[in-house]
Structure formats: C-alpha cells, structure tokens
Design a protein around this motif. Structure first.
Motif, short mmCIF file in Angstrom:
data_model
loop_
_atom_site.label_atom_id
_atom_site.label_comp_id
_atom_site.label_asym_id
_atom_site.label_seq_id
_atom_site.Cartn_x
_atom_site.Cartn_y
_atom_site.Cartn_z
N ASN A 55 2.67 32.35 74.05
CA ASN A 55 1.22 32.63 73.96
C ASN A 55 0.54 32.50 75.34
OD1 ASN A 55 1.02 29.92 74.37
ND2 ASN A 55 -0.40 29.53 72.69
N ARG A 56 1.36 32.64 76.35
CA ARG A 56 0.90 32.72 77.75
C ARG A 56 0.18 31.47 78.24
NH1 ARG A 56 -1.83 37.94 79.88
NH2 ARG A 56 -1.20 36.97 81.83
N LEU A 57 0.57 30.30 77.71
CA LEU A 57 0.11 29.09 78.36
C LEU A 57 0.98 28.84 79.59
CD1 LEU A 57 -0.81 26.65 75.45
CD2 LEU A 57 -2.35 27.73 77.08
N VAL A 77 -5.32 38.37 76.72
CA VAL A 77 -4.71 37.05 76.50
C VAL A 77 -5.39 36.27 75.37
CG1 VAL A 77 -6.05 35.88 78.32
CG2 VAL A 77 -3.82 34.99 77.65
N LEU A 78 -6.70 36.43 75.24
CA LEU A 78 -7.42 35.69 74.19
C LEU A 78 -7.04 36.24 72.81
CD1 LEU A 78 -10.92 35.28 75.88
CD2 LEU A 78 -8.93 33.78 76.00
N ARG A 81 -3.57 35.03 71.92
CA ARG A 81 -3.53 33.64 71.44
C ARG A 81 -4.09 33.49 70.04
NH1 ARG A 81 -5.31 31.18 77.15
NH2 ARG A 81 -3.31 31.48 78.19
N ARG A 82 -4.97 34.39 69.66
CA ARG A 82 -5.46 34.34 68.27
C ARG A 82 -4.39 34.83 67.30
NH1 ARG A 82 -10.83 33.23 68.44
NH2 ARG A 82 -11.25 33.83 66.30
N LEU A 86 -0.73 27.93 68.26
CA LEU A 86 0.15 26.87 68.79
C LEU A 86 -0.33 25.51 68.29
CD1 LEU A 86 2.36 25.93 70.98
CD2 LEU A 86 0.40 25.56 72.45
N VAL A 151 -7.58 30.56 62.31
CA VAL A 151 -7.80 31.74 63.16
C VAL A 151 -7.07 32.96 62.58
CG1 VAL A 151 -7.66 32.56 65.55
CG2 VAL A 151 -7.98 30.14 65.11
N GLU B 170 -5.88 22.49 76.08
CA GLU B 170 -4.91 23.55 75.73
C GLU B 170 -4.95 23.87 74.24
OE1 GLU B 170 -1.08 22.64 77.51
OE2 GLU B 170 -1.72 23.79 79.27
N LEU B 173 -7.63 26.36 74.06
CA LEU B 173 -7.15 27.64 74.62
C LEU B 173 -6.24 28.34 73.61
CD1 LEU B 173 -6.22 26.59 78.27
CD2 LEU B 173 -8.18 27.97 77.58
N ALA B 174 -5.41 27.55 72.93
CA ALA B 174 -4.45 28.12 71.98
C ALA B 174 -5.14 28.73 70.76
CB ALA B 174 -3.46 27.04 71.53
N LEU B 175 -6.41 28.36 70.55
CA LEU B 175 -7.17 28.98 69.45
C LEU B 175 -7.80 30.29 69.90
CD1 LEU B 175 -8.97 25.80 68.04
CD2 LEU B 175 -7.09 27.06 66.97
N GLY B 176 -7.55 30.66 71.16
CA GLY B 176 -8.10 31.92 71.67
C GLY B 176 -9.45 31.76 72.33
N LEU B 177 -9.84 30.51 72.61
CA LEU B 177 -11.12 30.32 73.28
C LEU B 177 -10.96 30.60 74.77
CD1 LEU B 177 -12.51 27.01 71.71
CD2 LEU B 177 -12.94 29.36 71.03
N ALA B 261 -5.62 34.24 83.48
CA ALA B 261 -5.11 34.35 82.11
C ALA B 261 -5.56 33.15 81.27
CB ALA B 261 -3.59 34.45 82.12
N HIS B 262 -6.65 32.50 81.67
CA HIS B 262 -7.19 31.35 80.94
C HIS B 262 -6.11 30.29 80.73
CE1 HIS B 262 -10.92 33.56 79.99
NE2 HIS B 262 -10.11 34.60 79.99
N ARG B 263 -5.36 30.03 81.77
CA ARG B 263 -4.34 28.98 81.72
C ARG B 263 -4.83 27.80 82.55
NH1 ARG B 263 -0.10 32.89 81.99
NH2 ARG B 263 -0.74 33.13 84.13
#
Lengths: 238, 271
Positions: A55-57, A77-78, A81-82, A86, A151, B170, B173-177, B261-263
């Motif tokens: 998920n590109r972390l 990317v957002l 992740r939706r 994770l 989500v 994180e 972030l993992a929720l897409g925020l 990439a919002h990392r």
C-alpha cells in the motif's frame, strides 16, 4: 486466477546514517485474490517491508510491485490505500470514541453501519460510544480492524495483528480474517506463528534474508518445502 | 578603543543615568564570589561560569561597536541586514535543536524570517515604531528571539510527536488520509505545547517579573504608566512573533516529514 499483487525482483533501500541497508534483495512473489496469504519468516527477514510495499508505505528501489496488473505507482496513492487497508502490529486508537475512530477514514459512516462493522470484529454495540483510549489491547485492536474495514477495502494487510493479544482476542481476529476471505476479501497476514498460518492461511510465502524463498499452498510449503533454507527455518519454527 | 573608554564616552551623550565602569567591576566581584562558592562546593560550574562571564562581555562589547557603526554609517539597509543575519543565526540555532527532523534548519530559518518580516513590517508600516536603525535593530532582535523560541519549541515537539506516534500517523495514512490530515492531530498537540508558554508568560507579565523594555524605560526616567504602553506593544509583539513562527514552522515541518506519496519519512538519528 489473476494475481491481485505481483512483486517482480523487488529491492528496497533504507538509509541509516551514512550507510544504506537493503531490507529486500530481489523479492518475487504473487498474492492470489480472495485468499489468505501468510508471510512467514524470522524477525528482520523483510516480511513487514513486503507488506508495506503493497500500500506504498514503502517504495521499491528496484523492481515492480503490481496491483491488478498495473504498477502500484500508477494508482493515486490515497485511492490505492483505501482499496488496500492495513492493520498494524500495535493497536492505534485515535482520540475520541469508538464511533469517531470508525469514521476516521469514512466521515459519513452511519451508526447502524458502524454497529455491523463492530460485530464483524467481535465487538458489541455498547462499544460505539466508548472512549477509544479506554479499551483493552484486544478490544482496541479489534476496533482498529473494524476501522480498516469501514473504508471498504478489497485487500486487507495485517502486520502480526495478534502478537499483543490474549488468546480469546486472537481467536476472534482469526475467525474474522477467515470470514473476510470467505466473503471475497484478499488478506495478507504477516506472522511468525506457523500454527496461526496453518489455521487461517490458504497460501504461504517464506521470506528469509530479504528474499521470498518459497511460496504455495500452506500444507505444501509447511510440509514439503523445496528450498533448503526455507525448510530449515520452517523446521526450527514449528 | 577599549571597552572602558567606549562606556566612558557613551555616558555623557544621553540623559539616561549610565552606571560607571567600576559598577561593572563591582558586579564582577559578585560573580567571583559565586565562582568561589561553586568551586568550594565542587559544583563543577566554575569553568563554565568563567567562560560565560568572559564570553558575555566580549560579545556585548563587539555588539556595542557593531551597533554604533550601524547607527552612524549604514542607515536602515545595514540595520535590516543585521536583522537578516540574526534570522539566519536563529534559524541555525532552532533547526540544530530539532535534528534529525528533515530540513530543520531551512524550516526554522523560514519560520523565523516570516515572523520577523511580518511583525517588524507591520510595526514599521503602521508607524508604531520608527524606521530608524536605533529602533529597528533592538526591536528586530526581540522579535527574532521570540520567533526563535516559538520555532525551537514547535520543531522539537513535532520531532517528539512523530517519533512517539509513528504507528498512529501511519494508521491514518493507511486509511487513505492525505499526509496533512494524518499529521494534523499531532501538529495541533505540538503547537499547543509550543505556544502555551508564551501565553502563560503574557498572562503573568508585570505580576511575576517586570519585563525588560519597561524596566529600561523606568530606569531612563519614564513614568511607569507611560512605560507600560511600550511594554504592551513588546509583549503582543513577542506573542505574535512566537505564534507566527510556531505556526509556520509546524506547517513546513509537517510537509517536510512526508514525501510526495504521502509516506512518513524515517528520521535518521545520524543526521
């Protein structure tokens, strides 16, 4: 069946002082849809890095990570992740109530939907108005699972989600994971517990020293691994 | 010109009662007594005390000469250059305390610079203070100092927050925020604890301490009732500059912590 994820000779790099370390040194693997895939391997082998690439972390330094046949970098990317949720190793309740937490990624989530999500994670309706920071570790982790599901992801990544939980909470999370996969969700779970892998997973990938040494159906890999290093690890860990 | 001749020369040019040179010697004796006690008590502070005394005197003498040169020869551009140099120094100091936050010195310098430019610009532009070197340099110094404190506290808190709460950031972030939303609750906490001391200081001003500007004016013979007007401006200026610097530093640091990439970047302790 087409893979949901494909990793093709993926290398990662991390700066540490003046040096660079390589958590992954050429990982090639696939994740099948609507199945539970367990990533197993010793500590520091790169399992979590593989998970975070999906998920590109984390970003691949070399090689390609694909999602439904397209590089993950080609997705917003957002949005990615939706679609690819994770759940971390440690529960991470946000400030506010359980309901506030469930709405973190989906502000329009109605109370009745929240109740269904909580039930899916093994929590009752009475938890909804509770302050999230007053939950026990197991309750908080299950709330975090419901928060990830709120989500509406099609893939769920779980990074040792039960390592800090009591046996009851472990069995609830495992049942939930199995039910999610049976409902069509793709689940990738990092675990160092081979018995847990046997209980919940359909497929398994053995990650060792930054490489994917062996992969396939759980029973086949656990009982009859072809790679000698993987076989050695599996024998020692079981 | 020696330091003592500088002081002796300055005294007659102003109506303000300036202490004689032997006054400095007398206060130095006080410090000597303190150093003696520190030595006897084996506090391990005597050397630091000595260095501080010599360094402070040397710095002030150098600054005295430099300011006189600025006031007499360079006019307003030179004074603004002096303030700009203070901004750079303050940025390095504040940024240095926030390592290993990415781009800490750049962020701190920008924050202090914006706060100084806005605050001094507003005061000069509105005619509250005169646009002369004698006013701009000391006021600029006070503003830069307040802004540096705001930036330092904010960046240190941002670093501590991100170190302690990496998993929570994180998780968002993992929720897409997006990164700004994922870090917003932590930035709020950092800003709150960075700005709160300035607010507390403003609340108790005059009750616990008589602030510097007011003290100076009172010593110079100005009525305390008149002196408070200047002090109120200074206090609001401090609060404003510190808050602006904190907000700018927080916003910029929040951006520097994430990539496109919002990392969330890893803080490298070796940096």
């Amino acid at each position: 069946m087409a893979a949901v994820f494909a990793l093709d000779d993926v290398w990662t790099i991390r700066r540490s002082g003046d040096d660079h370390v390589h958590p992954l040194v050429g990982v090639t693997a696939t994740i099948a849809p609507a199945r539970v895939t367990a990533l197993v391997g010793p500590s520091g082998s790169g399992k979590t890095t593989v998970l975070r690439l999906l998920n590109r972390l984390e970003e691949a330094h070399e090689g390609v990570v694909s999602f439904h046949g397209r590089p993950v970098t080609s997705y917003d990317v957002l949005e990615l992740r939706r679609r690819v949720g994770l759940l971390g190793q440690v529960p991470t309740p946000f400030a506010g109530t359980v309901h506030d937490n469930l709405r973190a990624g989906r502000p329009d989530l109605a109370a009745d939907e929240a109740v269904v999500l909580l039930a899916r994670a093994g929590l009752g309706v009475e938890f909804l108005p509770r302050p999230a920071d007053q939950l026990s570790g197991g309750e908080a982790q299950r709330m975090c699972l419901a928060r990830s599901l709120a989500v509406g992801p099609e893939v769920l990544l779980l990074d040792e989600p039960t390592s800090a939980l009591d046996p009851f909470a472990v069995s609830v999370v495992e049942r939930t994971v199995r039910a999610l996969a049976d409902d069509g969700l793709t689940v990738v779970i990092v675990t160092h517990d081979l018995r847990q892998a046997r209980r919940v997973a359909d497929d398994i990938v053995v990650v060792h020293s930054g490489r994917a040494l062996e992969s396939g159906p759980v029973a086949q890999v656990l009982d009859d691994a072809a790679d000698p290093v993987a076989r050695e690890f599996l024998r020692g860990a079981s | 010109m020696t330091p003592s001749s500088l002081l002796a020369e300055s005294a007659p040019t102003t109506a303000v009662p300036v202490p004689p040179v032997w006054g400095i010697v007398l206060t130095l004796l006080l410090v000597a007594v303190t150093a003696y006690v520190a030595l006897r008590q084996r506090l391990g502070l005597a050397r630091d005390l000595g260095i501080a005394v010599v360094r402070a005197a040397a710095q002030l003498v150098a600054v005295g000469f430099a300011l006189r040169f600025l006031f007499e020869h360079t006019g307003l551009p030179g004074s603004l250059g002096w303030v700009a140099a203070m901004v750079v120094l303050a940025g390095r100091t504040a940024g240095g305390r926030a390592k290993p936050l990415p781009g800490a010195v750049r962020v701190a310098t920008a924050a202090v610079g914006v706060a100084a430019a806005l605050t001094v610009g507003l005061l000069v532009g509105a005619g509250v203070i005169e646009a002369t070197p004698r006013v701009v340099v000391p006021i600029g110094g006070m503003v830069v100092s307040a802004a540096m404190t705001g930036a330092t506290l904010t960046l240190a808190r941002v670093r501590d927050e991100v170190t302690a709460s990496r998993a929570t950031v994180e998780a968002r972030l993992a929720l897409g925020l997006p990164s700004a939303a994922a870090f917003a609750p932590h930035l709020r906490l950092a800003l709150r604890s960075a700005i709160a001391p300035s607010i507390d200081q403003t609340k108790v001003v005059g009750l616990i301490t008589l602030p510097g500007a007011m003290t100076g004016l009172i010593i110079a013979g100005v009525s305390p009732v008149v002196a408070i007007r200047y002090q109120i401006i200074v206090m609001y200026m401090f609060l404003g500059a510190g808050t602006i610097a904190a907000l700018v530093a927080g916003r910029l640091a929040g951006r520097a912590l994430f990539d496109d990439a919002h990392r969330l970047l890893w803080l490298d302790p070796a940096r």
